[in-house]
Motif scaffolding. Structure first.
Motif: not given
Length: 149
Positions: A47-69
């Motif tokens: 749901k945080n992927n740019i191609n998702h219909p309701r894509a929601k960005p993560l606030k910053d790179f550190r948040t992206l890293q934690t989300h991915y893990k």
């Protein structure tokens, strides 16, 4: 995941124009401002992927890293009490510290998390407080709990 792959994943979050492979990113350094930009996950269907219909960005790179893990990575840490697998060491430490504990309200409700009990008391107010049989000196600072073992 190597640093170049992590950087590649970060850049992919800014759009498909950055999906040129790891070689295009070698030898580059990212200014701190780039690390604070909103990011999208590179995993299709997330749901945080740019191609998702309701894509929601993560606030910053550190948040992206934690989300991915947490959502897509391996989960090398497991609770010694219940066996729950966790991906982030900090989450594992917190889980092990509180695993098996319950927080009680005078209304009879029980909660797995202290924060949930605090929110319950705040929402319902009158007649709701930490259970009296427990030691709640300084409830707001460090509330006690009961272990269910």
């Amino acid at each position: 995941m190597s640093l170049s792959k992590t950087t590649q994943m970060h850049m992919w979050g800014h759009g498909s124009e950055f999906r040129k492979g790891a070689d295009s990113l070698k030898g580059t350094t990212q200014p701190a401002a780039i690390l604070r930009l909103p990011c999208f996950c590179c995993v299709e269907g997330c749901k945080n992927n740019i191609n998702h219909p309701r894509a929601k960005p993560l606030k910053d790179f550190r948040t992206l890293q934690t989300h991915y893990k947490r959502k897509h990575g391996s989960k090398p840490f497991s609770c010694g009490k219940c066996g729950k697998a966790l991906a982030v060491k900090g989450d594992w430490r917190t889980h092990e510290k509180n695993c098996g504990k319950l927080w009680y309200c005078t209304c009879g409700s029980d909660f797995k998390h202290k924060r949930s009990l605090k929110d319950h008391i705040k929402s319902f107010g009158h007649g709701h407080s930490p259970h009296a049989s427990l030691s709640f000196d300084g409830f707001e600072e460090d509330m006690e709990c009961v272990t269910t073992e």
